[in-house]
Write a protein that holds these residues in place. Sequence first.
Motif, PDB file in Angstrom:
ATOM      1  N   MET A 242       0.610  -1.001   0.046  1.00 54.25           N
ATOM      2  CA  MET A 242       0.153  -0.064   0.065  1.00 54.25           C
ATOM      3  C   MET A 242       0.748   1.396   0.066  1.00 54.25           C
ATOM      4  O   MET A 242       0.475   2.093  -0.652  1.00 54.25           O
ATOM      5  CB  MET A 242      -0.685  -0.225   1.157  1.00 54.25           C
ATOM      6  CG  MET A 242      -1.938   1.118   1.157  1.00 54.25           C
ATOM      7  SD  MET A 242      -3.090   1.304   0.049  1.00 54.25           S
ATOM      8  CE  MET A 242      -3.932   2.551   0.512  1.00 54.25           C
ATOM      9  N   ALA A 243       1.987   1.234   0.730  1.00 53.43           N
ATOM     10  CA  ALA A 243       2.664   2.516   0.877  1.00 53.43           C
ATOM     11  C   ALA A 243       3.522   2.705  -0.416  1.00 53.43           C
ATOM     12  O   ALA A 243       3.784   3.789  -0.774  1.00 53.43           O
ATOM     13  CB  ALA A 243       3.686   2.349   2.266  1.00 53.43           C
ATOM     14  N   ASP A 244       3.895   1.623  -1.057  1.00 49.51           N
ATOM     15  CA  ASP A 244       4.479   1.662  -2.386  1.00 49.51           C
ATOM     16  C   ASP A 244       3.681   2.324  -3.302  1.00 49.51           C
ATOM     17  O   ASP A 244       3.817   3.051  -4.195  1.00 49.51           O
ATOM     18  CB  ASP A 244       4.728   0.348  -2.950  1.00 49.51           C
ATOM     19  CG  ASP A 244       6.386  -0.128  -2.288  1.00 49.51           C
ATOM     20  OD1 ASP A 244       6.903   0.721  -1.404  1.00 49.51           O
ATOM     21  OD2 ASP A 244       6.545  -1.335  -2.132  1.00 49.51           O
ATOM     22  N   ALA A 245       2.259   2.117  -3.234  1.00 50.47           N
ATOM     23  CA  ALA A 245       1.324   2.643  -4.381  1.00 50.47           C
ATOM     24  C   ALA A 245       1.366   3.941  -3.933  1.00 50.47           C
ATOM     25  O   ALA A 245       1.016   4.956  -5.094  1.00 50.47           O
ATOM     26  CB  ALA A 245       0.077   1.797  -4.222  1.00 50.47           C
ATOM     27  N   VAL A 246       1.051   4.406  -2.592  1.00 51.26           N
ATOM     28  CA  VAL A 246       0.794   5.922  -2.363  1.00 51.26           C
ATOM     29  C   VAL A 246       2.159   6.687  -2.889  1.00 51.26           C
ATOM     30  O   VAL A 246       2.104   7.699  -3.392  1.00 51.26           O
ATOM     31  CB  VAL A 246       0.636   5.954  -0.896  1.00 51.26           C
ATOM     32  CG1 VAL A 246       0.570   7.770  -0.648  1.00 51.26           C
ATOM     33  CG2 VAL A 246      -0.705   5.104  -0.510  1.00 51.26           C
ATOM     34  N   SER A 247       3.165   5.936  -2.543  1.00 51.29           N
ATOM     35  CA  SER A 247       4.631   6.794  -2.972  1.00 51.29           C
ATOM     36  C   SER A 247       4.731   6.997  -4.350  1.00 51.29           C
ATOM     37  O   SER A 247       4.978   8.181  -4.753  1.00 51.29           O
ATOM     38  CB  SER A 247       5.764   5.937  -2.257  1.00 51.29           C
ATOM     39  OG  SER A 247       6.966   6.506  -2.935  1.00 51.29           O
ATOM     40  N   ALA A 248       4.250   5.889  -5.227  1.00 48.08           N
ATOM     41  CA  ALA A 248       4.447   5.891  -6.499  1.00 48.08           C
ATOM     42  C   ALA A 248       3.599   6.969  -7.148  1.00 48.08           C
ATOM     43  O   ALA A 248       3.862   7.870  -7.905  1.00 48.08           O
ATOM     44  CB  ALA A 248       4.133   4.658  -7.172  1.00 48.08           C
ATOM     45  N   ALA A 249       2.227   6.986  -6.438  1.00 45.77           N
ATOM     46  CA  ALA A 249       1.269   7.974  -7.325  1.00 45.77           C
ATOM     47  C   ALA A 249       1.625   9.320  -6.820  1.00 45.77           C
ATOM     48  O   ALA A 249       1.605  10.177  -7.441  1.00 45.77           O
ATOM     49  CB  ALA A 249      -0.234   7.484  -6.301  1.00 45.77           C
ATOM     50  N   LEU A 250       2.341   9.720  -5.674  1.00 49.08           N
ATOM     51  CA  LEU A 250       2.684  10.994  -5.393  1.00 49.08           C
ATOM     52  C   LEU A 250       3.722  11.343  -6.238  1.00 49.08           C
ATOM     53  O   LEU A 250       3.709  12.638  -6.913  1.00 49.08           O
ATOM     54  CB  LEU A 250       3.090  11.075  -3.743  1.00 49.08           C
ATOM     55  CG  LEU A 250       1.894  11.225  -2.717  1.00 49.08           C
ATOM     56  CD1 LEU A 250       2.474  11.132  -1.349  1.00 49.08           C
ATOM     57  CD2 LEU A 250       1.433  12.495  -2.903  1.00 49.08           C
ATOM     58  N   MET A 251       4.687  10.402  -6.593  1.00 45.23           N
ATOM     59  CA  MET A 251       5.890  10.908  -7.398  1.00 45.23           C
ATOM     60  C   MET A 251       5.644  10.797  -8.822  1.00 45.23           C
ATOM     61  O   MET A 251       6.016  11.994  -9.423  1.00 45.23           O
ATOM     62  CB  MET A 251       7.056   9.737  -7.240  1.00 45.23           C
ATOM     63  CG  MET A 251       7.603   9.870  -5.688  1.00 45.23           C
ATOM     64  SD  MET A 251       9.247   8.977  -5.794  1.00 45.23           S
ATOM     65  CE  MET A 251       8.672   7.494  -5.374  1.00 45.23           C
TER      66      MET A 251
ATOM     67  N   VAL B 285       8.890  10.479  -1.756  1.00 48.62           N
ATOM     68  CA  VAL B 285      10.209   9.759  -1.317  1.00 48.62           C
ATOM     69  C   VAL B 285       9.818   9.462   0.199  1.00 48.62           C
ATOM     70  O   VAL B 285      10.363   8.766   0.709  1.00 48.62           O
ATOM     71  CB  VAL B 285      11.303  10.633  -1.649  1.00 48.62           C
ATOM     72  CG1 VAL B 285      12.400  10.248  -0.968  1.00 48.62           C
ATOM     73  CG2 VAL B 285      11.213  10.744  -3.079  1.00 48.62           C
ATOM     74  N   LEU B 286       9.227  10.567   0.887  1.00 48.58           N
ATOM     75  CA  LEU B 286       9.122  10.443   2.158  1.00 48.58           C
ATOM     76  C   LEU B 286       8.440   9.156   2.879  1.00 48.58           C
ATOM     77  O   LEU B 286       8.564   8.464   3.627  1.00 48.58           O
ATOM     78  CB  LEU B 286       8.563  11.717   2.850  1.00 48.58           C
ATOM     79  CG  LEU B 286       8.164  11.734   4.361  1.00 48.58           C
ATOM     80  CD1 LEU B 286       9.453  11.378   5.185  1.00 48.58           C
ATOM     81  CD2 LEU B 286       7.323  12.737   4.759  1.00 48.58           C
ATOM     82  N   VAL B 287       7.296   8.818   1.932  1.00 52.98           N
ATOM     83  CA  VAL B 287       6.503   7.668   1.995  1.00 52.98           C
ATOM     84  C   VAL B 287       7.155   6.449   1.870  1.00 52.98           C
ATOM     85  O   VAL B 287       7.133   5.603   2.602  1.00 52.98           O
ATOM     86  CB  VAL B 287       5.198   7.657   1.367  1.00 52.98           C
ATOM     87  CG1 VAL B 287       4.573   6.324   1.278  1.00 52.98           C
ATOM     88  CG2 VAL B 287       4.129   8.641   1.523  1.00 52.98           C
ATOM     89  N   ARG B 288       8.008   6.407   0.737  1.00 52.08           N
ATOM     90  CA  ARG B 288       8.888   5.275   0.596  1.00 52.08           C
ATOM     91  C   ARG B 288      10.004   4.826   1.497  1.00 52.08           C
ATOM     92  O   ARG B 288      10.369   3.937   1.938  1.00 52.08           O
ATOM     93  CB  ARG B 288       9.474   5.553  -0.670  1.00 52.08           C
ATOM     94  CG  ARG B 288      10.088   3.978  -1.299  1.00 52.08           C
ATOM     95  CD  ARG B 288      10.321   3.973  -2.682  1.00 52.08           C
ATOM     96  NE  ARG B 288       8.980   3.952  -3.416  1.00 52.08           N
ATOM     97  CZ  ARG B 288       8.740   3.335  -4.525  1.00 52.08           C
ATOM     98  NH1 ARG B 288       9.702   2.712  -5.052  1.00 52.08           N
ATOM     99  NH2 ARG B 288       7.698   3.318  -5.047  1.00 52.08           N
ATOM    100  N   ALA B 289      10.607   6.348   2.091  1.00 51.53           N
ATOM    101  CA  ALA B 289      11.760   5.913   2.767  1.00 51.53           C
ATOM    102  C   ALA B 289      11.686   6.594   4.125  1.00 51.53           C
ATOM    103  O   ALA B 289      12.060   7.924   4.357  1.00 51.53           O
ATOM    104  CB  ALA B 289      12.955   6.457   2.345  1.00 51.53           C
TER     105      ALA B 289
ATOM    106  N   TRP C 114      13.287  10.815   7.396  1.00 48.29           N
ATOM    107  CA  TRP C 114      12.137  11.882   7.466  1.00 48.29           C
ATOM    108  C   TRP C 114      12.589  13.188   7.846  1.00 48.29           C
ATOM    109  O   TRP C 114      11.963  14.105   7.151  1.00 48.29           O
ATOM    110  CB  TRP C 114      11.065  11.455   8.474  1.00 48.29           C
ATOM    111  CG  TRP C 114      11.591  11.510   9.961  1.00 48.29           C
ATOM    112  CD1 TRP C 114      12.173  10.471  10.622  1.00 48.29           C
ATOM    113  CD2 TRP C 114      11.682  12.487  10.846  1.00 48.29           C
ATOM    114  NE1 TRP C 114      12.474  10.799  11.750  1.00 48.29           N
ATOM    115  CE2 TRP C 114      12.062  12.017  12.102  1.00 48.29           C
ATOM    116  CE3 TRP C 114      11.105  13.947  10.712  1.00 48.29           C
ATOM    117  CZ2 TRP C 114      12.241  12.922  13.318  1.00 48.29           C
ATOM    118  CZ3 TRP C 114      11.253  14.487  12.009  1.00 48.29           C
ATOM    119  CH2 TRP C 114      11.737  14.192  13.032  1.00 48.29           C
ATOM    120  N   PHE C 115      13.583  13.338   8.508  1.00 48.38           N
ATOM    121  CA  PHE C 115      14.053  14.619   8.976  1.00 48.38           C
ATOM    122  C   PHE C 115      14.525  15.323   7.699  1.00 48.38           C
ATOM    123  O   PHE C 115      14.415  16.679   7.580  1.00 48.38           O
ATOM    124  CB  PHE C 115      14.968  14.716  10.128  1.00 48.38           C
ATOM    125  CG  PHE C 115      15.527  16.139  10.577  1.00 48.38           C
ATOM    126  CD1 PHE C 115      14.856  16.671  11.327  1.00 48.38           C
ATOM    127  CD2 PHE C 115      16.865  16.298  10.404  1.00 48.38           C
ATOM    128  CE1 PHE C 115      15.170  17.815  11.963  1.00 48.38           C
ATOM    129  CE2 PHE C 115      17.291  17.548  10.788  1.00 48.38           C
ATOM    130  CZ  PHE C 115      16.517  18.440  11.449  1.00 48.38           C
TER     131      PHE C 115
END
Length: 100
Positions: free
Chosen positions: A1-10, A52-56, A60-61
Amino acid sequence: MADAVSAALMVLGTAVLVGASVGASLPRSPVVRLHYLSLASMAGAPLVLLGVLVRAPADWFKLLLILVLVVGSSPVATATTARGISRGGPARGEAAGRGS
């Protein structure tokens, strides 16, 4: 799920960046071009960074620091550039701060 959200955002952020870049190449007015470029820095870059933040999330900082710097400095840079354009700015080839 996180990979799909990350890919969609990017992908969305990249689409905004490409659209803004193409849009900036079309109009002749430098102020209109500036509006397209500010769209890229205020919408496209943050979307890619959030992807990128969702993926890694471990970084975060660093990513949030970059995001804050981009979003915080973009309006100032845009306003300063627009003011320089409206006042005429230095002639092409002339260094800023060197009067004749």
